[in-house]
Design a protein around this motif. Structure first.
Motif, PDB file in Angstrom:
ATOM      1  N   PRO A  96     -47.811  43.126  50.215  1.00 27.72           N
ATOM      2  CA  PRO A  96     -47.609  43.409  51.641  1.00 27.72           C
ATOM      3  C   PRO A  96     -47.644  42.158  52.527  1.00 27.72           C
ATOM      4  CG  PRO A  96     -49.883  43.801  51.101  1.00 27.72           C
ATOM      5  CD  PRO A  96     -49.221  43.327  49.827  1.00 27.72           C
ATOM      6  N   GLY A  97     -46.882  41.124  52.157  1.00 29.63           N
ATOM      7  CA  GLY A  97     -46.889  39.890  52.931  1.00 29.63           C
ATOM      8  C   GLY A  97     -45.650  39.711  53.792  1.00 29.63           C
ATOM      9  N   ASN A  98     -45.361  38.467  54.132  1.00 34.29           N
ATOM     10  CA  ASN A  98     -44.229  38.161  55.014  1.00 34.29           C
ATOM     11  C   ASN A  98     -42.894  38.611  54.434  1.00 34.29           C
ATOM     12  OD1 ASN A  98     -45.968  37.041  56.824  1.00 34.29           O
ATOM     13  ND2 ASN A  98     -45.361  34.919  56.481  1.00 34.29           N
ATOM     14  N   LEU A  99     -42.717  38.419  53.121  1.00 36.23           N
ATOM     15  CA  LEU A  99     -41.463  38.832  52.493  1.00 36.23           C
ATOM     16  C   LEU A  99     -41.262  40.335  52.608  1.00 36.23           C
ATOM     17  CD1 LEU A  99     -40.889  36.830  49.169  1.00 36.23           C
ATOM     18  CD2 LEU A  99     -39.474  36.875  51.218  1.00 36.23           C
ATOM     19  N   TYR A 100     -42.340  41.080  52.428  1.00 35.39           N
ATOM     20  CA  TYR A 100     -42.236  42.539  52.515  1.00 35.39           C
ATOM     21  C   TYR A 100     -41.839  42.965  53.925  1.00 35.39           C
ATOM     22  CZ  TYR A 100     -43.563  47.456  51.971  1.00 35.39           C
ATOM     23  OH  TYR A 100     -43.564  48.826  51.924  1.00 35.39           O
ATOM     24  N   ARG A 101     -42.465  42.362  54.919  1.00 33.34           N
ATOM     25  CA  ARG A 101     -42.133  42.694  56.308  1.00 33.34           C
ATOM     26  C   ARG A 101     -40.659  42.412  56.596  1.00 33.34           C
ATOM     27  NH1 ARG A 101     -47.327  40.500  56.483  1.00 33.34           N
ATOM     28  NH2 ARG A 101     -48.890  41.792  57.524  1.00 33.34           N
TER      29      ARG A 101
ATOM     30  N   MET B 149     -51.823  49.438  54.851  1.00 34.07           N
ATOM     31  CA  MET B 149     -51.286  50.777  54.615  1.00 34.07           C
ATOM     32  C   MET B 149     -50.177  51.121  55.603  1.00 34.07           C
ATOM     33  SD  MET B 149     -52.803  51.707  51.922  1.00 34.07           S
ATOM     34  CE  MET B 149     -52.911  49.942  51.532  1.00 34.07           C
ATOM     35  N   LYS B 150     -50.331  50.662  56.832  1.00 32.66           N
ATOM     36  CA  LYS B 150     -49.293  50.901  57.837  1.00 32.66           C
ATOM     37  C   LYS B 150     -47.984  50.230  57.432  1.00 32.66           C
ATOM     38  CE  LYS B 150     -52.182  51.590  61.957  1.00 32.66           C
ATOM     39  NZ  LYS B 150     -52.563  51.061  63.292  1.00 32.66           N
ATOM     40  N   ILE B 151     -48.118  49.029  56.878  1.00 29.71           N
ATOM     41  CA  ILE B 151     -46.930  48.323  56.405  1.00 29.71           C
ATOM     42  C   ILE B 151     -46.279  49.100  55.260  1.00 29.71           C
ATOM     43  CG2 ILE B 151     -46.083  46.211  55.312  1.00 29.71           C
ATOM     44  CD1 ILE B 151     -48.393  44.738  56.674  1.00 29.71           C
ATOM     45  N   ALA B 152     -47.092  49.515  54.299  1.00 26.54           N
ATOM     46  CA  ALA B 152     -46.575  50.252  53.142  1.00 26.54           C
ATOM     47  C   ALA B 152     -45.912  51.559  53.568  1.00 26.54           C
ATOM     48  CB  ALA B 152     -47.699  50.530  52.153  1.00 26.54           C
ATOM     49  N   ASN B 153     -46.510  52.234  54.538  1.00 26.03           N
ATOM     50  CA  ASN B 153     -45.990  53.527  54.988  1.00 26.03           C
ATOM     51  C   ASN B 153     -44.620  53.420  55.650  1.00 26.03           C
ATOM     52  OD1 ASN B 153     -48.264  54.795  54.047  1.00 26.03           O
ATOM     53  ND2 ASN B 153     -49.277  54.910  56.038  1.00 26.03           N
ATOM     54  N   LYS B 154     -44.247  52.213  56.063  1.00 24.86           N
ATOM     55  CA  LYS B 154     -42.944  52.017  56.707  1.00 24.86           C
ATOM     56  C   LYS B 154     -41.809  51.987  55.693  1.00 24.86           C
ATOM     57  CE  LYS B 154     -44.662  49.474  60.749  1.00 24.86           C
ATOM     58  NZ  LYS B 154     -44.667  48.168  61.458  1.00 24.86           N
ATOM     59  N   SER B 155     -42.143  51.842  54.422  1.00 19.88           N
ATOM     60  CA  SER B 155     -41.108  51.841  53.392  1.00 19.88           C
ATOM     61  C   SER B 155     -40.596  53.264  53.185  1.00 19.88           C
ATOM     62  CB  SER B 155     -41.650  51.269  52.083  1.00 19.88           C
ATOM     63  OG  SER B 155     -42.727  52.037  51.615  1.00 19.88           O
ATOM     64  N   ASP B 156     -39.490  53.378  52.475  1.00 18.99           N
ATOM     65  CA  ASP B 156     -38.888  54.701  52.272  1.00 18.99           C
ATOM     66  C   ASP B 156     -39.707  55.551  51.311  1.00 18.99           C
ATOM     67  OD1 ASP B 156     -36.304  54.565  53.858  1.00 18.99           O
ATOM     68  OD2 ASP B 156     -36.185  52.730  52.669  1.00 18.99           O
TER      69      ASP B 156
ATOM     70  N   GLY C 129     -55.431  55.511  55.387  1.00 16.75           N
ATOM     71  CA  GLY C 129     -54.186  55.884  56.058  1.00 16.75           C
ATOM     72  C   GLY C 129     -52.941  55.899  55.204  1.00 16.75           C
ATOM     73  N   LEU C 130     -53.070  55.786  53.883  1.00 16.76           N
ATOM     74  CA  LEU C 130     -51.891  55.834  53.023  1.00 16.76           C
ATOM     75  C   LEU C 130     -51.211  57.192  53.138  1.00 16.76           C
ATOM     76  CD1 LEU C 130     -50.134  54.557  50.754  1.00 16.76           C
ATOM     77  CD2 LEU C 130     -51.709  55.594  49.109  1.00 16.76           C
ATOM     78  N   ARG C 131     -49.899  57.186  53.212  1.00 15.83           N
ATOM     79  CA  ARG C 131     -49.126  58.432  53.315  1.00 15.83           C
ATOM     80  C   ARG C 131     -49.391  59.338  52.107  1.00 15.83           C
ATOM     81  NH1 ARG C 131     -43.105  56.022  53.041  1.00 15.83           N
ATOM     82  NH2 ARG C 131     -42.440  58.156  52.628  1.00 15.83           N
ATOM     83  N   LYS C 132     -49.146  60.609  52.268  1.00 24.64           N
ATOM     84  CA  LYS C 132     -49.460  61.577  51.218  1.00 24.64           C
ATOM     85  C   LYS C 132     -48.328  61.753  50.205  1.00 24.64           C
ATOM     86  CE  LYS C 132     -52.765  64.225  53.971  1.00 24.64           C
ATOM     87  NZ  LYS C 132     -53.916  63.697  53.199  1.00 24.64           N
TER      88      LYS C 132
END
Length: 398
Positions: free
Chosen positions: A97-102, A145-152, A169-172
């Protein structure tokens, strides 16, 4: 079936050797048999990358001295961005979840490419070790988790990690996709064992415990040291081989010397040669995996390849799928409990061998297994199809 164009993304890669780096590399190699694979990462200064069957796309950036994590600047690297655009990727799979992921989240949205992420870590313990403040460590984990939740979609690698990260806060609606390894059983196990014994001048009557992983404090390796301090009071018939390197390596070695434990430890440094690493597994009797930060530790899986049982901490991710004294050994996260389990293994080495055989049957999971790698490709195709359906639905509503 069409060969997918897959982009695997990790902010940190070789020469840093850890679970995520290994998984990205080995999955990329295996996927390359059926897909066109590119790995995007942060360039490590003055490092000559080994030629692989996949394409390596390096971005300008640096590796910080505290955690050895890569910090890239994709928006400032025109060549990197150009190659991304020319990649014609069907799916982007991020592992950190770093700069590349964003950047990939924005890139995927702009170019209509589904972006998925795998969570390999629990993050909280790592963050707490650095910032020292619980509320701040929780805030950092929640931001991840907010960053991860933005993925599809989000892939989790264990039931434990999914349940644990829900509180942050990880999505379900996550997909469970367990990690595989690249190591395979060998036919000359005894020969390899003797070679390692000779290399390090190890007495044949010694019981060998093996720890493989980055030597960083958050991996809980002090538990090994503190357990050995107790274990030596009962027996001296053992050796601990530590394979790996990291920011805590020198301090850990100093602690070993300060506690007069040098005769019980062998340090090999990082081993990139997987064939040589296999030899160390062959030479060992029991694998030690004290780490509690991984979302699903690879140690027990790697050990099971060679029919070696693992001692790990109960009620943590690496213990998932392990039944005590059946296909592994579980203990509490204390020096006394860890020591007692090590001592039990030393005194019951024949039982350990039977437990190791059961570990191979129940835990081993390899990328070389065609079914495992095709399962991953099938999951990619499902993610792509789901993305297209969502896009079509959105356009109809619009």
């Amino acid at each position: 079936m069409k060969r997918l164009n897959i982009l695997l993304v990790t902010d940190s890669f070789f020469p840093i050797i850890g679970g995520v780096q290994t998984i990205v590399d080995k999955s990329a190699v295996a996927l390359s048999k059926y897909c066109n694979v590119t790995v995007a990462t942060t360039r490590y200064k003055n490092y000559d990358y080994e030629k692989k069957p996949y394409k390596l796309l390096c971005c300008k950036g640096f590796y910080n001295s505290i955690t050895n994590d890569g910090m890239s600047y994709p928006s400032l690297d025109k060549k990197f961005v150009k190659e991304l655009k020319n990649g014609q990727f069907d799916i982007i799979h991020c592992h950190t979840p770093g700069n590349l992921y964003r950047y990939m989240l924005k890139f995927g949205k702009k170019n209509n490419i589904p972006v998925i992420s795998t969570i390999h870590n629990k993050y909280y313990e790592d963050a707490l070790k650095i910032v020292k403040v619980k509320w701040l460590a929780k805030a950092i984990t929640k931001s991840f988790m907010k960053i991860a939740n933005k993925s599809d979609n989000v892939w989790v690698i264990s039931d434990y990690s999914y349940n644990y990260l829900q509180s942050f806060g990880l999505r379900k609606d996550c997909l469970l996709v367990r990690n595989c390894i690249d190591l395979k059983p060998v036919e000359d196990s005894e020969k390899r064992k003797q070679e390692i014994y000779q290399k390090h001048n190890i007495s044949k009557d010694k019981i060998i415990f093996l720890n493989v992983g980055r030597l960083i404090q958050t991996k809980n390796i002090d538990l090994i040291l503190n357990s050995v301090k107790l274990l030596r009071k009962n027996t001296s018939n053992f050796i601990i081989i530590m394979v790996g390197d990291g920011s805590y390596a020198e301090e850990f070695k100093n602690k070993v010397e300060d506690n007069n434990l040098k005769e019980y430890f062998i340090f090999t440094g990082s081993i990139k040669d997987r064939n040589l690493l296999s030899s160390y597994f062959c030479a060992s009797d029991i694998i030690l995996f004290p780490s509690i930060i991984e979302a699903a530790g690879l140690g027990p899986v790697e050990g099971s390849t060679f029919k070696k049982p693992t001692i790990t901490i109960e009620n943590y991710p690496a213990a998932e799928g392990i039944i005590d004294k059946e296909n592994g050994f579980l203990c509490q996260n204390t020096p006394v409990s860890f020591c007692d389990t090590m001592y039990y293994c030393i005194k019951n080495i024949d039982i350990c061998k039977k437990v190791g055989e059961k570990a191979f049957k129940t835990i081993y999971r390899c990328y070389e297994n065609e079914e495992n790698i095709k399962e991953i490709i099938q999951n990619y195709n499902k993610e792509i199809e789901n993305y297209k359906n969502k896009k079509t639905l959105f356009e109809k509503i619009k």
